[in-house]
Scaffold this motif. Structure first.
Motif, short mmCIF file in Angstrom:
data_model
loop_
_atom_site.label_atom_id
_atom_site.label_comp_id
_atom_site.label_asym_id
_atom_site.label_seq_id
_atom_site.Cartn_x
_atom_site.Cartn_y
_atom_site.Cartn_z
N ALA A 307 0.84 -1.20 0.00
CA ALA A 307 0.00 0.00 0.00
C ALA A 307 0.87 1.25 0.00
CB ALA A 307 -0.91 -0.01 1.22
N ALA A 308 1.99 1.17 0.74
CA ALA A 308 2.91 2.32 0.79
C ALA A 308 3.46 2.62 -0.61
CB ALA A 308 4.04 2.02 1.76
N LEU A 309 3.82 1.57 -1.34
CA LEU A 309 4.36 1.78 -2.69
C LEU A 309 3.32 2.44 -3.60
CD1 LEU A 309 6.45 -1.44 -3.40
CD2 LEU A 309 7.29 0.88 -3.03
N GLU A 310 2.08 1.99 -3.45
CA GLU A 310 1.02 2.58 -4.28
C GLU A 310 0.84 4.07 -3.94
OE1 GLU A 310 -2.35 0.01 -3.65
OE2 GLU A 310 -1.24 -1.69 -4.48
N VAL A 311 0.93 4.37 -2.65
CA VAL A 311 0.79 5.77 -2.23
C VAL A 311 1.97 6.59 -2.78
CG1 VAL A 311 0.86 7.30 -0.23
CG2 VAL A 311 -0.56 5.26 -0.17
N LEU A 312 3.14 6.00 -2.75
CA LEU A 312 4.33 6.72 -3.25
C LEU A 312 4.23 6.94 -4.76
CD1 LEU A 312 7.02 4.92 -1.07
CD2 LEU A 312 6.28 7.30 -0.86
N ASP A 313 3.67 5.95 -5.46
CA ASP A 313 3.46 6.13 -6.91
C ASP A 313 2.51 7.29 -7.16
OD1 ASP A 313 5.12 4.09 -7.56
OD2 ASP A 313 3.55 2.57 -7.76
N GLU A 314 1.46 7.32 -6.34
CA GLU A 314 0.47 8.40 -6.47
C GLU A 314 1.13 9.76 -6.20
OE1 GLU A 314 -2.89 7.94 -3.88
OE2 GLU A 314 -3.55 10.01 -4.23
N ARG A 317 3.12 10.80 -9.14
CA ARG A 317 2.27 11.17 -10.27
C ARG A 317 1.63 12.55 -10.05
NH1 ARG A 317 -0.44 6.78 -9.82
NH2 ARG A 317 -2.29 7.70 -8.88
N ARG A 318 1.15 12.76 -8.84
CA ARG A 318 0.38 13.98 -8.59
C ARG A 318 1.23 15.18 -8.19
NH1 ARG A 318 -3.74 12.75 -4.19
NH2 ARG A 318 -3.96 15.00 -4.36
N PHE A 319 2.36 14.89 -7.56
CA PHE A 319 3.20 16.00 -7.08
C PHE A 319 4.64 15.81 -7.58
CE2 PHE A 319 -0.05 15.12 -3.76
CZ PHE A 319 -0.76 16.30 -3.85
N PRO A 320 4.84 15.90 -8.88
CA PRO A 320 6.18 15.59 -9.43
C PRO A 320 7.26 16.54 -8.92
CG PRO A 320 4.72 16.49 -11.13
CD PRO A 320 3.87 16.24 -9.93
N SER A 321 6.90 17.77 -8.51
CA SER A 321 7.95 18.68 -8.04
C SER A 321 7.82 18.94 -6.53
CB SER A 321 7.88 19.99 -8.82
OG SER A 321 6.58 20.52 -8.72
N SER A 322 7.23 18.01 -5.81
CA SER A 322 7.02 18.19 -4.36
C SER A 322 8.34 18.26 -3.61
CB SER A 322 6.20 17.01 -3.84
OG SER A 322 6.44 16.81 -2.48
N SER A 323 8.33 19.04 -2.53
CA SER A 323 9.54 19.14 -1.70
C SER A 323 9.76 17.85 -0.92
CB SER A 323 9.39 20.31 -0.72
OG SER A 323 8.25 20.10 0.08
#
Lengths: 370, 206
Positions: A307-314, A317-323
Motif C-alpha cells: 500500500a505504501a508503494l502505491e501511495v508513493l506512486d500516487e 504522479r500527482r506531485f512531481p515537483s514536491s519538496s
C-alpha cells in the motif's frame, strides 16, 4: 548544510557545582513530598479569613482521614478522601503526576491501585485536574456517578453537582455515549444536553504532543458540536463507514487536520490514514503531498509496504515537483526492504543517490547499495 | 567477587556501583543516593551536551540539566525499560528544554552567554569569531518555532539522526524531517545575508 560544531562546556568544576545543586534540590523535594503527603498546601491566592479557615478545615479533614486509614504519609493504597467545606478550596498532589484542585463543598476519594493506576471518585462538588500525559503510565480515572473519565493527559474539570459537566482547558476529550461519540476541544465544555464550542480555534499543539483525550461513558444524549475546526476525526468516530472525511478547504485546515492525524497515529491508525487520505485530496497541494508521505510511512509501520508503494506512486504522479520527493525516495527503499525485495531496494537506493547526492538519507542509502 | 582477608576471618564487602540499567534504576528508586550520583555522573556528559546545544547558553544549560535530572529521579519508578535508559533520559531532557524554549519565547541570546565556547583554532581572534558565529546561529534559531528549533538543533548541532529526533521529540519521522527541513530553509535564508553565519553553516558545502 554541514554539521555545526558546538562544544559544550565540560569542566569538572561545573559538573560538581551542578551535581551539588541538584542533590540539594532533590533533598528539598523529598522533604516537600513528605510534607505534602500529610497536609496538602492550600491555595495562596485566596483572600480573607473565610477562605483561610476553609483551607485549614479542609487540611484537617484530609489529615483526619489519612490518620483514620492508618496514614503513614504514603500516597498509595488505602483510599483517602478529601472534603472541602462550603466556600473552601484545596489543592493536593497525587503521586507527583497529578495536581487536583477540589472546589468548594466537594467530597472526592482517591486510591492508587497495585498497578499504579489512580482512581478519583467524585462524590459531590467539582475537581480541577492537571494530569501528566499518560504515555504508557498507569491509567488515571475520574468517576463521577455513572460517568467515567479516563485520562490520557490534559487539564480539565469534572463537575458532579449541581449538574454533570466537563470543561477542558488543554487538549481534547472524547465523549462516548450510547447516542454517539463527540470530541470536545480545549476551551469547550460538555454537558449531557449539549456540547458548546466556546472558542473556535483549538489550542496550539506542543512538540511531544500528549494526545490529550478523555473517554467518557455512558452519558445521556448530546448534540454534535457546532464548529468542527478540522477534518473532524469526530465524524469518522461517529460513523466510520457512512460518513467519509471531507477534504480540508484551506491550508490552515489542512495543517490542523495533519496535526490531528499525527496524534491519531498512536491510538487509531486507521482513522489517521483516513485523515491523511482526506488531506491528500484537499485543495492545498503542500499539505496534500506531505500527507501522502505520512500515509506511506504509516502503511509501512502498519506492515503494508505494498500500500505504501502505491501511495508513493500516487505522490510521484500527482506531485512531481514536491519538496517531499526525497522522503518519497527513501520510503520507497524502506517499503521494498520490508517486502524483502532486496535487489529492487538496492536499485531504488541507487536512484535516490543519483537524484539526491547531498540528501539526508545518503549514508543509509550508500550502506544499502554497498 | 568480594576480596577476602584469609586467615583473619573477615571479608570486605564491596558495594560495586551498578552498571546495568535495571540494577541502577532499582537502586535509585530505592533511594540509594550513591546510585543516584553514579547515574548522574554517567549520564551528565551526554545530557549536558544535548541541553547546551539546544539552548546555546551555559547558564541556562546548568539549570535545565538540573531540572532534567530532578524529573528523571522523580519519574524513575515509572521507567519500564521499554527503551534504553539513556533514550528515556534524553527524551525528558528534550521535553524540559522544549518547555523552556517555548516559555522564553523569542528572546535574543545575550552576548555573554556563549562565552566559554572554545574555537578549534585556539587563537583569541578565532575564538571571538567562533563565538560571534554561534551567537548569530542561536539568534537565528530563536526566530524559529520551538518545534523546528528543537528538531533542527538535535539534528544539525547534536548530530542525532532523523529517527532519533523523531523518537526524542515523540513525533513521526516525516514530521521530524519536515521540521528540520523548514528550519534549515530559514537558517539558510538568513545565512545568505549574514556572512558570519554563512561561514558557520555552509563552509565546505558543495
Amino acid at each position: 548544510m554541514k554539521k555545526i560544531v558546538v562544544d559544550p562546556p565540560m569542566s569538572e568544576s561545573r559538573r560538581t557545582r551542578v551535581e551539588q545543586q541538584l542533590f540539594q534540590q532533590l533533598a528539598a523535594v523529598r522533604v516537600a513530598d513528605r510534607a505534602e503527603a500529610v497536609i496538602p498546601p492550600a491555595k495562596k491566592n485566596r483572600n480573607g479569613y473565610v477562605f483561610g479557615f476553609a483551607a485549614i478545615a479542609a487540611a484537617a479533614a484530609i489529615l483526619l482521614f489519612i490518620t483514620r486509614d492508618g496514614g503513614g504519609g504514603q500516597t498509595v493504597a488505602p483510599p483517602s478522601r478529601v472534603v472541602t467545606p462550603i466556600g473552601g478550596e484545596t489543592r493536593f498532589m497525587i503521586g507527583g503526576e497529578a495536581v487536583v484542585d477540589a472546589k468548594s463543598d466537594t467530597s472526592v476519594k482517591w486510591q492508587q491501585g497495585s498497578d499504579g493506576s489512580i482512581t478519583l471518585t467524585l462524590e459531590r462538588g467539582a475537581v480541577d485536574c492537571q494530569v501528566e500525559p499518560r504515555h504508557g503510565r498507569p491509567p488515571f480515572k475520574v468517576m463521577s456517578g455513572d460517568v467515567t473519565v479516563i485520562v490520557v493527559g490534559t487539564r480539565f474539570t469534572v463537575t458532579r453537582t449541581p449538574s454533570p459537566r466537563v470543561d477542558v482547558a488543554h487538549g481534547k476529550v472524547r465523549v462516548e455515549a450510547p447516542g454517539g461519540t463527540w470530541f470536545v476541544e480545549a476551551g469547550e465544555s460538555w454537558t449531557p444536553i449539549s456540547v458548546t464550542a466556546i472558542e473556535e480555534e483549538p489550542a496550539p499543539t506542543p512538540v511531544a504532543a500528549a494526545d490529550p483525550e478523555i473517554e467518557m461513558a455512558p452519558v445521556s444524549v448530546a448534540r454534535p458540536k457546532k464548529a468542527a475546526p478540522i477534518v473532524a476525526p469526530t465524524a469518522a468516530v461517529e460513523k466510520p463507514s457512512a460518513a467519509p472525511i471531507e477534504p480540508p478547504e484551506t491550508k490552515e485546515l489542512a495543517k490542523l487536520a495533519y496535526t490531528a492525524a499525527q496524534k491519531l497515529e498512536r491510538t487509531d491508525p486507521k482513522l489517521a490514514a483516513a485523515n491523511y487520505r482526506a488531506i491528500s485530496i484537499g485543495k492545498d497541494s503542500y499539505w496534500g503531498a506531505i500527507a501522502l508521505i505520512a500515509l506511506a510511512e504509516l502503511d509501512i509501520k502498519q506492515g503494508d509496504p505494498q500500500a505504501a508503494l502505491e501511495v508513493l506512486d500516487e505522490h510521484a504522479r500527482r506531485f512531481p515537483s514536491s519538496s517531499m520527493r526525497e522522503d518519497a525516495g527513501w520510503f520507497r527503499i524502506e517499503a521494498l526492504r520490508t517486502m524483502g525485495k532486496r535487489d529492487e531496494a538496492r536499485g531504488a537506493a541507487a536512484d535516490y543517490l543519483r537524484e539526491f547526492p547531498d540528501g539526508v538519507y545518503v549514508k543509509l542509502a550508500k550502506k544499502l547499495v554497498q | 567477587m568480594n576480596p577476602t582477608l584469609h586467615g583473619v576471618g573477615l571479608s570486605i564487602v564491596e558495594r560495586p556501583t551498578p552498571e546495568d540499567d535495571a540494577e541502577i534504576v532499582a537502586a535509585c528508586v530505592a533511594g540509594d543516593v550513591a546510585a543516584q550520583r553514579a547515574l548522574f555522573r554517567r549520564e551528565y556528559p551526554r545530557v549536558n551536551a544535548t541541553v547546551y546545544r539546544l539552548v546555546g547558553s551555559a547558564r541556562d544549560a546548568d539549570d535545565l540539566v538540573q531540572e532534567t535530572f530532578i524529573a528523571v529521579f522523580r519519574g524513575l519508578a515509572r521507567f519500564r525499560g521499554d527503551s534504553k535508559l539513556a533514550t528515556w533520559i534524553d527524551r525528558i531532557a528534550v521535553r524540559v528544554v522544549f518547555h523552556h524554549i517555548r516559555a522564553r519565547g523569542k528572546t535574543p541570546v545575550p552576548l555573554d552567554v556563549i562565552g566559554d565556547v572554545e574555537a578549534s583554532g585556539g587563537t583569541t581572534d578565532a575564538q571571538a569569531h567562533a563565538r560571534d558565529g554561534l551567537r548569530r546561529l542561536y539568534g537565528a534559531l530563536a526566530e524559529l518555532t520551538p518545534e523546528a528549533r528543537t528538531a533542527f538543533a538535535l539534528f544539525a548541532i547534536d548530530g542525532r539522526s532523523i529517527n532519533e529526533v523523531a523518537q526524542l521529540t515523540q513525533t513521526s519521522f516525516v514530521a521530524a524531517k519536515c521540521r528540520i527541513w523548514r528550519a534549515r530553509r530559514e537558517i539558510m535564508k538568513r545565512a545568505k545575508v549574514d556572512p558570519v553565519l554563512a561561514e558557520l553553516v555552509t563552509e565546505g558545502e558543495r
